[in-house]
Design a protein around this motif. Structure first.
Motif, PDB file in Angstrom:
ATOM      1  N   TYR A  77      19.329 -41.660  19.146  1.00 49.48           N
ATOM      2  CA  TYR A  77      18.841 -41.086  17.890  1.00 49.48           C
ATOM      3  C   TYR A  77      17.471 -41.652  17.517  1.00 49.48           C
ATOM      4  CZ  TYR A  77      20.299 -45.468  15.693  1.00 49.48           C
ATOM      5  OH  TYR A  77      20.442 -46.790  15.370  1.00 49.48           O
ATOM      6  N   LEU A  78      17.173 -42.884  17.942  1.00 54.95           N
ATOM      7  CA  LEU A  78      15.881 -43.481  17.598  1.00 54.95           C
ATOM      8  C   LEU A  78      14.734 -42.694  18.216  1.00 54.95           C
ATOM      9  CD1 LEU A  78      14.120 -45.673  16.351  1.00 54.95           C
ATOM     10  CD2 LEU A  78      14.517 -47.062  18.394  1.00 54.95           C
ATOM     11  N   ALA A  79      14.845 -42.381  19.492  1.00 51.21           N
ATOM     12  CA  ALA A  79      13.789 -41.618  20.171  1.00 51.21           C
ATOM     13  C   ALA A  79      13.625 -40.246  19.529  1.00 51.21           C
ATOM     14  CB  ALA A  79      14.107 -41.487  21.654  1.00 51.21           C
ATOM     15  N   ARG A  80      14.735 -39.624  19.159  1.00 52.55           N
ATOM     16  CA  ARG A  80      14.659 -38.309  18.506  1.00 52.55           C
ATOM     17  C   ARG A  80      14.022 -38.426  17.122  1.00 52.55           C
ATOM     18  NH1 ARG A  80      19.922 -37.970  20.782  1.00 52.55           N
ATOM     19  NH2 ARG A  80      20.863 -38.438  18.752  1.00 52.55           N
ATOM     20  N   ALA A  81      14.354 -39.499  16.409  1.00 54.62           N
ATOM     21  CA  ALA A  81      13.812 -39.687  15.060  1.00 54.62           C
ATOM     22  C   ALA A  81      12.291 -39.813  15.082  1.00 54.62           C
ATOM     23  CB  ALA A  81      14.436 -40.922  14.411  1.00 54.62           C
ATOM     24  N   THR A  86       7.132 -36.234   9.772  1.00 54.32           N
ATOM     25  CA  THR A  86       6.573 -37.127   8.759  1.00 54.32           C
ATOM     26  C   THR A  86       7.230 -38.498   8.846  1.00 54.32           C
ATOM     27  OG1 THR A  86       8.207 -36.590   7.045  1.00 54.32           O
ATOM     28  CG2 THR A  86       6.243 -35.161   7.206  1.00 54.32           C
ATOM     29  N   ALA A  87       6.552 -39.486   8.280  1.00 53.75           N
ATOM     30  CA  ALA A  87       7.089 -40.844   8.286  1.00 53.75           C
ATOM     31  C   ALA A  87       8.401 -40.920   7.519  1.00 53.75           C
ATOM     32  CB  ALA A  87       6.067 -41.809   7.683  1.00 53.75           C
ATOM     33  N   LEU A  88       8.483 -40.203   6.400  1.00 53.85           N
ATOM     34  CA  LEU A  88       9.722 -40.195   5.630  1.00 53.85           C
ATOM     35  C   LEU A  88      10.854 -39.579   6.446  1.00 53.85           C
ATOM     36  CD1 LEU A  88      11.432 -40.569   3.133  1.00 53.85           C
ATOM     37  CD2 LEU A  88      10.476 -38.447   2.208  1.00 53.85           C
ATOM     38  N   ALA A  89      10.563 -38.491   7.143  1.00 52.67           N
ATOM     39  CA  ALA A  89      11.589 -37.862   7.983  1.00 52.67           C
ATOM     40  C   ALA A  89      12.012 -38.793   9.111  1.00 52.67           C
ATOM     41  CB  ALA A  89      11.067 -36.533   8.547  1.00 52.67           C
ATOM     42  N   VAL A  90      11.065 -39.542   9.654  1.00 55.10           N
ATOM     43  CA  VAL A  90      11.378 -40.526  10.703  1.00 55.10           C
ATOM     44  C   VAL A  90      12.335 -41.581  10.159  1.00 55.10           C
ATOM     45  CG1 VAL A  90      10.442 -42.395  12.123  1.00 55.10           C
ATOM     46  CG2 VAL A  90       9.246 -40.195  12.014  1.00 55.10           C
ATOM     47  N   ALA A  91      11.979 -42.175   9.018  1.00 55.05           N
ATOM     48  CA  ALA A  91      12.806 -43.222   8.420  1.00 55.05           C
ATOM     49  C   ALA A  91      14.191 -42.684   8.060  1.00 55.05           C
ATOM     50  CB  ALA A  91      12.115 -43.779   7.178  1.00 55.05           C
ATOM     51  N   THR A  92      14.228 -41.470   7.507  1.00 51.72           N
ATOM     52  CA  THR A  92      15.502 -40.851   7.129  1.00 51.72           C
ATOM     53  C   THR A  92      16.383 -40.648   8.349  1.00 51.72           C
ATOM     54  OG1 THR A  92      14.470 -39.711   5.250  1.00 51.72           O
ATOM     55  CG2 THR A  92      16.571 -38.841   6.034  1.00 51.72           C
ATOM     56  N   ALA A  93      15.790 -40.154   9.434  1.00 53.73           N
ATOM     57  CA  ALA A  93      16.557 -39.887  10.656  1.00 53.73           C
ATOM     58  C   ALA A  93      17.034 -41.181  11.304  1.00 53.73           C
ATOM     59  CB  ALA A  93      15.711 -39.085  11.644  1.00 53.73           C
ATOM     60  N   ALA A 195      17.671 -46.709  -0.197  1.00 53.14           N
ATOM     61  CA  ALA A 195      16.580 -47.483   0.401  1.00 53.14           C
ATOM     62  C   ALA A 195      15.311 -46.659   0.539  1.00 53.14           C
ATOM     63  CB  ALA A 195      17.008 -48.012   1.767  1.00 53.14           C
ATOM     64  N   LEU A 196      15.476 -45.343   0.667  1.00 50.77           N
ATOM     65  CA  LEU A 196      14.316 -44.470   0.877  1.00 50.77           C
ATOM     66  C   LEU A 196      14.002 -43.630  -0.360  1.00 50.77           C
ATOM     67  CD1 LEU A 196      15.117 -43.232   4.506  1.00 50.77           C
ATOM     68  CD2 LEU A 196      13.650 -45.144   3.792  1.00 50.77           C
ATOM     69  N   HIS A 197      14.639 -43.965  -1.479  1.00 50.20           N
ATOM     70  CA  HIS A 197      14.438 -43.175  -2.700  1.00 50.20           C
ATOM     71  C   HIS A 197      12.974 -43.182  -3.135  1.00 50.20           C
ATOM     72  CE1 HIS A 197      15.426 -41.196  -6.442  1.00 50.20           C
ATOM     73  NE2 HIS A 197      14.831 -42.175  -7.119  1.00 50.20           N
ATOM     74  N   ASN A 198      12.364 -44.342  -3.066  1.00 52.45           N
ATOM     75  CA  ASN A 198      10.940 -44.447  -3.359  1.00 52.45           C
ATOM     76  C   ASN A 198      10.201 -44.738  -2.056  1.00 52.45           C
ATOM     77  OD1 ASN A 198      11.061 -44.193  -6.270  1.00 52.45           O
ATOM     78  ND2 ASN A 198      12.012 -46.224  -6.279  1.00 52.45           N
ATOM     79  N   TRP A 199       9.649 -43.693  -1.455  1.00 53.27           N
ATOM     80  CA  TRP A 199       8.968 -43.832  -0.166  1.00 53.27           C
ATOM     81  C   TRP A 199       7.510 -43.427  -0.309  1.00 53.27           C
ATOM     82  CZ3 TRP A 199       9.894 -45.949   4.464  1.00 53.27           C
ATOM     83  CH2 TRP A 199       9.022 -45.603   5.507  1.00 53.27           C
ATOM     84  N   PRO A 200       6.611 -44.212   0.274  1.00 52.69           N
ATOM     85  CA  PRO A 200       6.863 -45.490   0.942  1.00 52.69           C
ATOM     86  C   PRO A 200       7.078 -46.604  -0.077  1.00 52.69           C
ATOM     87  CG  PRO A 200       4.518 -45.013   0.959  1.00 52.69           C
ATOM     88  CD  PRO A 200       5.188 -43.802   0.371  1.00 52.69           C
ATOM     89  N   PRO A 201       7.883 -47.603   0.260  1.00 53.76           N
ATOM     90  CA  PRO A 201       8.090 -48.711  -0.675  1.00 53.76           C
ATOM     91  C   PRO A 201       6.788 -49.463  -0.897  1.00 53.76           C
ATOM     92  CG  PRO A 201       9.004 -49.234   1.480  1.00 53.76           C
ATOM     93  CD  PRO A 201       8.612 -47.786   1.522  1.00 53.76           C
ATOM     94  N   LEU A 202       6.616 -49.962  -2.084  1.00 53.10           N
ATOM     95  CA  LEU A 202       5.405 -50.716  -2.416  1.00 53.10           C
ATOM     96  C   LEU A 202       5.677 -52.203  -2.231  1.00 53.10           C
ATOM     97  CD1 LEU A 202       4.296 -48.835  -5.657  1.00 53.10           C
ATOM     98  CD2 LEU A 202       3.453 -48.522  -3.313  1.00 53.10           C
ATOM     99  N   PHE A 203       4.899 -52.826  -1.366  1.00 49.28           N
ATOM    100  CA  PHE A 203       5.043 -54.247  -1.135  1.00 49.28           C
ATOM    101  C   PHE A 203       3.894 -54.980  -1.802  1.00 49.28           C
ATOM    102  CE2 PHE A 203       6.971 -52.246   2.673  1.00 49.28           C
ATOM    103  CZ  PHE A 203       8.277 -52.684   2.498  1.00 49.28           C
TER     104      PHE A 203
END
Length: 204
Positions: A77-81, A86-93, A195-203
């Protein structure tokens, strides 16, 4: 002069090596490298110790083959993700894939790459190092994908791809540990969504 006909150079294994490797993967996945005894492995694989060594090498070499199978199978699933747009879709997957893989009823819960060598003795140092490299490789792939997202303007300028990749992969490994502890799929998915509600997280 009559020449005697030689027999076959090697006898057939007499077992399905692919199926045996699948069974070995489940044993390592459930018990870890050190917890998976040779007797448990050969019993699950349905072969003798001699056949195991002949077909796969020693226990460490068998584990390396199992990790390859795990990467190309349950962890694919990692390779598919990484192919998501988009980065959000990557993180979600990635997180959704982690939840699915670590909670399938037919498989051991948790992640082979996390639990495989958590408590190995000094003799298992090479396996421990192997899994450290395996996890780092996954992190590096995510970091490179997030760097591309920054370059393409999908992530805000100034975003730290390495920190974002560490955030997602660390959270994913945390999900795996929770799954191994018996936390259910629905609750884990809620955690991933939060964890992904606020994307990208602010550090800071």
């Amino acid at each position: 002069m009559e020449t005697k006909q030689k027999g076959p150079l090697g006898r057939p294994r007499g077992f399905d090596a692919d199926e045996a490797l699948e069974r070995a993967m489940l044993v390592f996945w459930e018990h870890g490298y050190e917890g998976a005894s040779t007797a448990a492995l050969t019993n699950a694989m349905g072969i003798s110790t001699t056949s195991m060594y002949a077909a796969f090498g020693n226990k460490e070499k068998l584990f390396r083959k199992v990790l390859e199978r795990y990467t190309e199978g349950p962890s694919a699933y990692l390779a598919r993700a990484l192919e998501e747009p988009t980065a959000l879709a990557v993180a979600t997957a990635i997180l959704a894939g982690t939840v699915r893989t670590t909670t399938r009823p037919a498989n051991p819960h948790g992640c082979l790459g996390v639990q495989g060598a958590l408590s190995t003795s000094d003799s298992g140092q090479e396996v421990r190092d192997l899994l450290v490299d395996w996890r780092h490789s996954g992190y590096s792939c995510v970091r490179e994908r997030f760097q591309r997202a920054v370059d393409e303007g999908d992530l805000p300028t100034g975003s730290d791809p390495g920190l974002l990749a560490r955030y997602v992969t660390t959270f994913g490994y945390g999900i795996a540990v929770q799954a191994a502890s018996g936390v259910g799929r629905d609750e884990l998915q809620e955690m991933a969504d939060a964890a992904l509600h606020n994307w990208p997280p602010l550090f800071p």
